[in-house]
Design an enzyme around this catalytic site. Structure first.
Site, mmCIF file in Angstrom:
data_model
loop_
_atom_site.group_PDB
_atom_site.id
_atom_site.type_symbol
_atom_site.label_atom_id
_atom_site.label_comp_id
_atom_site.label_asym_id
_atom_site.label_seq_id
_atom_site.Cartn_x
_atom_site.Cartn_y
_atom_site.Cartn_z
ATOM 1 C CD GLU A 280 -4.296 3.053 7.604
ATOM 2 O OE1 GLU A 280 -5.215 2.115 7.364
ATOM 3 O OE2 GLU A 280 -3.502 3.232 8.135
ATOM 4 C CB CYS B 5 -4.225 -3.596 12.589
ATOM 5 S SG CYS B 5 -3.452 -2.184 11.757
#
Ligand SMILES: [Zn+2]
Length: 811
Positions: free
Chosen positions: A324, A408
């Site tokens: 990421e 998230c």
């Protein structure tokens, strides 16, 4: 309805939070005007903020209940009291699942500060009681260990804090707790969540610091949280601990979480993008509160790197799926762009803070670009489905999800959206900054007077903005009005992107009808005068539709242009295209682009119209060209009408377009695979077996653009199958294997065989040797012709690895 005195306390504490702390030596030289003082009533943000309040927040709380995230606290409390049944000692799937509740409480608290809601207030109280009961006697709070201390989450390791610098996320959980606790205290005046937070922070202060143990967060955010606790309590231990943690990072550790260098020596954005932006935001906070210039110099260098080499035109950051992470300089792929929604939010936190430090509108330019494009793309228009990744191109198989295993992003949206009005104005002494344009009113406390501001505008669809200023009585004030970079011919504050045309009309500004010379200081027009009730500022930012080109070093944007109007970046989506494709389009530079407002579309959007050429291959492999209408919609609104091809960077030359392939037998076949065929990762990445016959050509076995694999299955035999459109004579297949060596756990298989369907039976084809398992090429298998309507690849994986297929052709 909350009693009036409580509402006053809430208002007072919220406002005081943004004022310099009494006795503090330093603070941001500029302070935001808090969102509780800014009341939007516009057509763009107001409906979104209301959807966030009325739909997304209750929806996210419900998901936290449904997925066991709330129950984790109940079980931790039972474990603490020794009253837990063995069957309930279920460790959360991820050790950061607690944060989702904290984030939604933060979002709910922000909405409570502007709109009292006794039901929501008492629901949050109930959650806080559950959180309190799960806190260990010395303050430790982490359900992933407390539920079963003998067998905690495997990332948590055997002892407290032992896994923190890698994967335990103990401090990440606390950072989100602190943000929520301060928000809740300021919204309601209650100390319930704040006291829980302070007990954990006191445990941290007793355990870590100079002369004690050293720690730095594996996933940053606790630094920002500790500074908030410092602001609300004035207790310097929290600020000192935040700085201690920042200074304990690096050198020589992992770049994945920005620990490869000391923070003050960092000059390039590397590693996990959300961690990075949270760390930079924490550095800005600590720098503001301590006057540390080393942090500021590091951040300025990192910012130049991001804005000059690693920022998408949508404002997204974090190009690479593996880790990421930020990619290399100019590494900005479109189809596989990761651009986590949380990274966009982090980018806005960071740019807002840099503005508060430096007073330069270039940071707001970046913030605005992200806000209107790559951030709000993360939530659907109905507020109930989300993107974790925000790519700039789609092959038609990307869809939004109602939730994620790693959740998230939705929680982060709830808290960010609720606080958007807080980004509109800022204040430094008696200088008022007008940073964003959105219709509404604001009551700004400047010295001992309240200045009432009224903004009227249709921004971002129209660049005319009227600001009425009412200081009560005549008052000398400086008002700084931002002239956005896009209105000054600057696509971004770097040479990463540029408008391809020459700006014809300049921005202009009048005060009480009198033209003011637009003389810019750090991107602002400075209006220094004695203001009196009835004064009116009128700003006109011309909004032609413009083409944007990328720096020639961005290979993936070469031979392509993007479309921008005002702050909005556009995307072409296949549902608006006559042949239901967009990756095959060429929009030549000579075609005129026009804009029109469509009230009926996507909750009301400006669309861009033009003419384009669509390309396709005929049966002989020749390119066929067709002139057709072209439509583009705002990027943020894509994927609200189902799954479709989408493209932001549109080819302006034929060489970069993807002509629609002539349909082969494989492409016309229906694909299915073992292991359900379609699965979704915790981050919402879907795996579709349809990738193997989509007509794309892989660059290599590791090409992440479009493939299918059976991961996490390992060492097994799995299958993938074609159902042909009709019984056909076939004698050859070609298989291009997927293999992500260096990145993941998928390798070329040990062996495979081809079966064909004979009636209801699967039989192996004959007359051949073994099929090839070479990387980076098609492995051809020729066999005795069979007439069949079904083919199956049976794939035997290497013992410790999975397997996958890039493409599978049939003749
Ligand atoms: Zn996220």
């Amino acid at each position: 309805m909350m009693p009036l005195d409580k509402r006053l306390i809430a208002l007072f504490t919220t406002v005081s939070f943004c004022m310099p702390l009494l006795g503090a030596q330093h603070d941001y030289p500029i302070q935001p005007v808090p969102f509780t003082s800014v009341h939007l009533n516009d057509g763009f943000w107001t409906p979104r903020i209301e959807t966030n309040r009325a739909v997304t927040i209750p929806f996210a709380f419900q998901k936290c209940e449904d997925t066991g995230r709330v129950e984790n606290f109940v079980h931790a409390a039972e474990a603490l009291r020794g009253q837990i049944a063995d069957k309930d000692r279920k460790i959360p799937p991820f050790p950061f699942d607690d944060t989702d509740i904290y984030k939604v409480i933060e979002g709910a608290s922000y909405t409570l500060s502007v709109k009292p809601d006794p039901m929501l207030d008492s629901y949050v109280d109930g959650l806080i009681a559950k959180i309190a009961a799960a806190q260990e006697p010395d303050g430790y709070l982490y359900t992933a260990r407390t539920i079963d201390p003998e067998h905690p989450h495997k990332w948590a390791l055997a002892h407290r804090w032992e896994g923190e610098e890698v994967l335990s996320h103990e401090l990440y959980n606390l950072g989100h707790l602190y943000e929520a606790a301060v928000a809740h205290h300021q919204a309601t005046g209650k100390r319930t969540l704040l006291d829980i937070a302070l007990r954990t922070a006191d445990l941290l202060c007793a355990t870590f610091g100079p002369g004690k143990q050293t720690i730095w967060p594996g996933h940053q955010i606790v630094e920002m949280g500790l500074v908030k606790l410092y602001r609300v309590t004035g207790d310097e231990r929290y600020l000192n601990l935040a700085k201690f943690m920042l200074d304990s990072r690096g050198p020589g550790k992992s770049p994945y979480n920005q620990a490869n260098l000391r923070v003050v020596d960092q000059t390039e954005a590397v590693g996990h993008a959300v961690r990075a932006t949270y760390m930079y935001s924490g550095m800005a906070d600590v720098a503001a509160m301590t006057g540390d210039t080393g942090y500021v110099h590091a951040m300025d260098a990192i910012w130049e790197n991001v804005v000059g080499k690693k920022l998408y035109i949508t404002g997204g950051i974090g190009a690479i799926g593996a880790g990421e992470a930020f990619g290399g300089n100019y590494e900005l792929p479109n189809l596989t762009a990761y651009n986590e929604t949380c990274a966009s939010i982090g980018n806005d936190f960071w740019n807002e803070r840099l503005f508060l430090l430096h007073g330069d509108a270039k940071y707001i330019d970046v913030m605005e670009r992200t806000l209107y494009n790559g951030l709000i793309s993360g939530v659907s228009l109905d507020g109930k489905s989300f993107f974790y990744q925000n790519p700039l191109e789609s092959n038609g198989r990307r869809g939004r999800s109602p939730w994620f295993g790693v959740a998230c992003c939705p929680g982060n949206i709830t808290r960010f959206m609720a606080s958007v009005p807080g980004y509109v104005y800022a204040l430094s002494g008696n200088t008022l900054y007008v940073n964003l344009f959105a219709g509404g009113t604001a009551d700004v406390r400047i010295g001992d007077r309240t200045v009432k501001l009224v903004q009227e505008t249709r921004y971002p669809w129209d660049g005319r903005v009227k600001i009425s200023v009412d200081p009560g009585a005549s008052a000398a004030l400086t008002i700084k009005v931002r002239i956005p970079g896009w209105a000054r011919g600057q696509a971004v504050p770097s040479d990463l992107y540029r408008f391809t045309d020459v700006q014809k009309e300049e921005a202009n500004l009048t005060v009480n009808g009198k033209r003011v010379h637009v003389d810019l200081d750090k991107g602002y027009v400075t209006l220094d005068r004695a203001w009196k009730p009835g004064d009116v500022i009128e700003l006109n930012l011309p909004m032609p539709v413009r083409r944007v080109a990328a720096n020639s070093q961005v290979a993936s944007d070469s031979g392509r242009i993007a479309i921008q109007r005002g702050p909005i970046v556009f995307a072409a989506e296949a549902v608006d295209s006559p042949d239901h494709r967009v990756r095959n389009l060429v929009l030549t530079d000579g075609e005129k682009l026009t804009a029109e407002f469509r009230a009926d579309l996507l909750n009301g959007v400006e669309v861009v119209k033009s003419r384009a050429v669509s390309l396709s291959f005929d049966s002989a492999g020749r390119v066929v060209r067709k002139n057709q209408d072209f439509t583009a919609i705002p990027y943020y609104a894509w994927a609200n009408r189902g799954r479709d091809e989408m493209v932001v960077w549109i080819p302006n030359v034929e060489a970069t377009a993807k002509p629609t392939p002539w349909p082969t037998l494989a492409m016309k076949s229906k694909v299915s695979a073992s292991q359900d065929g379609q699965r979704v990762t915790a981050e919402g990445i879907e795996k579709h077996p349809e990738a193997v016959n989509d007509g794309e050509e892989p660059k290599s076995s590791s090409d992440p653009a479009s493939y299918f694999d059976w991961w996490p299955e390992k060492g097994k035999t799995e299958w993938i199958e074609y159902t042909l459109p009709q019984a056909s004579r076939v004698s050859q297949v070609e298989v291009y294997w997927f293999d992500d060596t260096g990145r993941g756990e998928v390798r070329v298989p040990v062996s495979w065989r081809l079966l064909y369907k004979d009636g209801s039976e699967w039989k192996p084809v004959t007359g051949t040797g073994a099929g090839g398992v070479e990387r980076d090429k098609y492995n051809k298998l020729t066999f005795t012709p069979v007439t069949t309507d079904g083919l199956r690849l049976e794939v035997s994986m290497q013992p410790q690895f999975s397997a996958g297929v890039q493409k599978w052709k049939v003749q």
